[in-house]
Write a protein that holds these residues in place. Structure first.
Motif, PDB file in Angstrom:
ATOM      1  N   ALA A 141       0.853  -1.207   0.000  1.00  4.97           N
ATOM      2  CA  ALA A 141       0.000   0.000   0.000  1.00  4.97           C
ATOM      3  C   ALA A 141       0.879   1.243   0.000  1.00  4.97           C
ATOM      4  N   PHE A 142       1.924   1.209   0.812  1.00  3.69           N
ATOM      5  CA  PHE A 142       2.855   2.329   0.903  1.00  3.69           C
ATOM      6  C   PHE A 142       3.461   2.631  -0.463  1.00  3.69           C
ATOM      7  N   GLN A 143       3.855   1.586  -1.175  1.00  3.30           N
ATOM      8  CA  GLN A 143       4.536   1.814  -2.444  1.00  3.30           C
ATOM      9  C   GLN A 143       3.576   2.305  -3.517  1.00  3.30           C
ATOM     10  N   ILE A 144       2.361   1.761  -3.516  1.00  3.45           N
ATOM     11  CA  ILE A 144       1.374   2.260  -4.488  1.00  3.45           C
ATOM     12  C   ILE A 144       1.100   3.734  -4.197  1.00  3.45           C
ATOM     13  N   ALA A 145       0.954   4.078  -2.912  1.00  5.29           N
ATOM     14  CA  ALA A 145       0.737   5.482  -2.536  1.00  5.29           C
ATOM     15  C   ALA A 145       1.914   6.346  -2.975  1.00  5.29           C
ATOM     16  N   ASP A 146       3.121   5.778  -2.900  1.00  8.42           N
ATOM     17  CA  ASP A 146       4.312   6.513  -3.319  1.00  8.42           C
ATOM     18  C   ASP A 146       4.281   6.768  -4.825  1.00  8.42           C
ATOM     19  N   ASP A 147       3.853   5.780  -5.567  1.00  6.91           N
ATOM     20  CA  ASP A 147       3.735   5.943  -7.026  1.00  6.91           C
ATOM     21  C   ASP A 147       2.686   7.009  -7.356  1.00  6.91           C
ATOM     22  N   ILE A 148       1.584   6.999  -6.596  1.00 11.23           N
ATOM     23  CA  ILE A 148       0.533   8.010  -6.816  1.00 11.23           C
ATOM     24  C   ILE A 148       1.091   9.396  -6.475  1.00 11.23           C
ATOM     25  N   LEU A 149       1.814   9.459  -5.370  1.00  7.65           N
ATOM     26  CA  LEU A 149       2.420  10.723  -4.935  1.00  7.65           C
ATOM     27  C   LEU A 149       3.371  11.260  -6.005  1.00  7.65           C
ATOM     28  N   ASP A 150       4.091  10.362  -6.643  1.00  2.00           N
ATOM     29  CA  ASP A 150       5.055  10.773  -7.668  1.00  2.00           C
ATOM     30  C   ASP A 150       4.352  11.488  -8.820  1.00  2.00           C
ATOM     31  N   VAL A 151       3.087  11.148  -9.046  1.00  2.97           N
ATOM     32  CA  VAL A 151       2.331  11.745 -10.158  1.00  2.97           C
ATOM     33  C   VAL A 151       1.481  12.916  -9.692  1.00  2.97           C
ATOM     34  N   GLU A 152       0.837  12.744  -8.527  1.00  2.00           N
ATOM     35  CA  GLU A 152      -0.159  13.727  -8.074  1.00  2.00           C
ATOM     36  C   GLU A 152       0.345  14.668  -6.997  1.00  2.00           C
ATOM     37  N   GLY A 153       1.479  14.356  -6.392  1.00  2.00           N
ATOM     38  CA  GLY A 153       1.899  15.041  -5.171  1.00  2.00           C
ATOM     39  C   GLY A 153       2.434  16.437  -5.401  1.00  2.00           C
ATOM     40  N   ALA A 197      -4.744   0.398  -3.299  1.00  5.92           N
ATOM     41  CA  ALA A 197      -4.078   0.878  -2.086  1.00  5.92           C
ATOM     42  C   ALA A 197      -5.050   0.849  -0.908  1.00  5.92           C
ATOM     43  N   ASN A 198      -6.275   1.329  -1.128  1.00  2.00           N
ATOM     44  CA  ASN A 198      -7.273   1.327  -0.050  1.00  2.00           C
ATOM     45  C   ASN A 198      -7.634  -0.097   0.366  1.00  2.00           C
ATOM     46  N   MET A 199      -7.748  -0.977  -0.603  1.00  4.55           N
ATOM     47  CA  MET A 199      -8.057  -2.377  -0.305  1.00  4.55           C
ATOM     48  C   MET A 199      -6.937  -2.998   0.542  1.00  4.55           C
ATOM     49  N   LEU A 200      -5.699  -2.675   0.172  1.00  4.64           N
ATOM     50  CA  LEU A 200      -4.564  -3.231   0.921  1.00  4.64           C
ATOM     51  C   LEU A 200      -4.526  -2.704   2.357  1.00  4.64           C
ATOM     52  N   VAL A 201      -4.915  -1.443   2.546  1.00  9.84           N
ATOM     53  CA  VAL A 201      -4.955  -0.884   3.904  1.00  9.84           C
ATOM     54  C   VAL A 201      -6.001  -1.621   4.734  1.00  9.84           C
ATOM     55  N   ASP A 202      -7.177  -1.867   4.140  1.00  4.53           N
ATOM     56  CA  ASP A 202      -8.218  -2.628   4.855  1.00  4.53           C
ATOM     57  C   ASP A 202      -7.715  -4.020   5.201  1.00  4.53           C
ATOM     58  N   GLN A 203      -7.060  -4.624   4.227  1.00  4.23           N
ATOM     59  CA  GLN A 203      -6.550  -5.977   4.420  1.00  4.23           C
ATOM     60  C   GLN A 203      -5.458  -5.988   5.507  1.00  4.23           C
ATOM     61  N   ALA A 204      -4.580  -4.973   5.470  1.00  5.10           N
ATOM     62  CA  ALA A 204      -3.530  -4.871   6.496  1.00  5.10           C
ATOM     63  C   ALA A 204      -4.186  -4.814   7.877  1.00  5.10           C
ATOM     64  N   LYS A 205      -5.217  -3.974   8.011  1.00  7.31           N
ATOM     65  CA  LYS A 205      -5.894  -3.838   9.321  1.00  7.31           C
ATOM     66  C   LYS A 205      -6.568  -5.142   9.737  1.00  7.31           C
ATOM     67  N   SER A 206      -7.119  -5.855   8.755  1.00  7.58           N
ATOM     68  CA  SER A 206      -7.819  -7.097   9.112  1.00  7.58           C
ATOM     69  C   SER A 206      -6.852  -8.131   9.689  1.00  7.58           C
TER      70      SER A 206
END
Lengths: 288, 288
Positions: free
Chosen positions: A210-222, A255-264
């Motif tokens: 999730a962190f890495q996908i967010a990082d890739d998104i940040l690289d484009v949108e951040g 990324a959101n799905m992975l965060v939910d899964q991480a919490k589960s």
């Protein structure tokens, strides 16, 4: 987060007192790289995990500083002209820009050694079995089957076209292995036997992705100023990322799905794991 | 010497099996740097010291390989264009010449991590106290108060004029610390308590200095082909060395005196220390 960041800064400040001899430039370069800056996500993962098992705060903090030293060394080397050639990191000039290339290589090397020095130190944990296991865990996460291997794949990504499973493997090695090691070290400090670590390992695995996908998104949108580093780099290098392979919409969903899964994976824990849950949520919200 | 060198090569060959994935170049660069070449003085010191205390051969050999991995990583990084910019090492192209600069930085980093992975591995020694103590010893020898600090001083030597005591300190950190760690690790494997290591520490200290003076003499008098690396480098860089500070005649006397002194530290040992004595003699005779 701020409290852990300040405590890690204080540890580095103590460990890296500048000597009055020709090594001063080395220590100053190490301080530049290590002190003041960064989200300190990795130390936070160590302390938050070790809190589940009532680990003594001093032990957790020293191990957390070791894991951050390892992370900082990897940033210093990754930023080198022969690697990603970055000028800006954590809102400051990169170490080779501020101190020179040879000094940056050496500062990285010295932080690398410092990480293991800290983990093996009896002041970090009185039980040598815990110390040896932490060293073993971090060495594997840092080596050719961990971070160094991932960085090699990342270099290869500039000239090869990787598919989603190869990009996933790349990121698991390059960032995931160290994130997983932070959670693992927290569990080792808590003397959790391997069979008791399954949930935490699942959490760390999903969090890392999730962190890495967010990082890739940040690289484009951040926002480069908020991120404190150059953005749009993967694009320029023509690399395949989670974004180019999945598209922005699916990457965000994933990324959101992975965060939910991480919490589960933390369902076996009660309120004491709320900080780990919050960290998972934060990874996809940071620096926007 | 040959037997230890072959055994270390065999260890590296096993540890560095090239994977069929984009990390292949990293493993090939590590193999290039680590396998086949070098006098393997450091592994020999580990095995020769541990033999005094009847350490299991497998333990000694694995620890010896770890110390050599650490040494090889330091050579790879020291040879980089931004450091000493060397093209030839152990009679072969240096790692960055053969594989590229980024690959050489990463191969060094990965060998650095591998050294600690090996020392912390339960297959190296069953007692976690021994493992943690070896890691601690090597991390200190490698870090800013050891090898990395010495290399920093060596860089500073190009622009400063060091006196004999500063050059001595530089060399104690840059080469002496790791040589001392080899002997220390041999003693740790033998579970020798700190108070029982005085003689061995004296031996290692004097051996390290003799080795470095011999290296300075070799740089001036040696045969580049036999040495397998470029010579006359200190001269060209305008650095103060034991030779420029003492003159050739006194440097040779000093090296021989240190070898005698190193051997005298072993007077508490009988024939079982003959190999350590022979190593001391060899350090001032090699590669002439």
């Amino acid at each position: 987060m701020r409290r852990v960041a300040d405590a890690v800064d204080a540890q580095f400040d103590l460990l890296l007192a500048v000597p009055d001899d020709p090594r001063a430039a080395l220590f100053n370069a190490m301080r530049h790289a290590a002190i003041g800056g960064g989200k300190r996500l990795r130390p936070l993962l160590v302390t938050a995990t070790s809190k589940l098992f009532n680990v003594e705060e001093n032990s957790a903090l020293k191990a957390a500083t070791a894991l951050e030293a390892l992370h900082v060394y990897s940033l210093v080397h990754d930023d080198l002209p022969c690697m990603d050639d970055d000028d800006l990191r954590r809102g400051k000039p990169t170490t080779h820009v501020a101190f020179g290339e040879a000094e940056a290589v050496l500062a990285g090397d010295a932080l690398h050694a410092l990480a293991f020095d800290l983990l093996a130190d009896e002041h970090t944990h009185p039980d040598p079995f815990v110390r040896a296991e932490m060293v073993s865990c971090l060495a594997k996460a840092a080596g050719p089957s961990g971070m160094a291997g991932g960085q090699m794949m990342d270099l290869a990504a500039e000239t090869s076209t990787f598919d989603l499973s190869t990009v996933t493997r790349l990121q698991q090695l390059k960032t995931g292995a160290l994130i997983a090691a932070c959670v693992e070290v927290g569990a080792i400090l808590g003397r959790v036997p391997i069979e008791g670590r399954t949930g935490l390992r699942g959490y760390a695995h999903d969090l890392g992705l999730a962190f890495q996908i967010a990082d890739d998104i940040l690289d484009v949108e951040g926002d480069a100023e908020l991120a404190g580093k150059a953005l749009h780099k993967d694009e320029k290098a023509g690399k395949q990322t989670f974004l180019t392979l999945m598209g922005l919409g699916r990457a965000k969903e994933q990324a959101n799905m992975l965060v939910d899964q991480a919490k589960s994976h933390l369902n076996g824990y009660g309120e004491e794991a709320n900080l780990l849950r919050a960290i998972a949520e934060y990874t996809v919200e940071r620096d926007r």
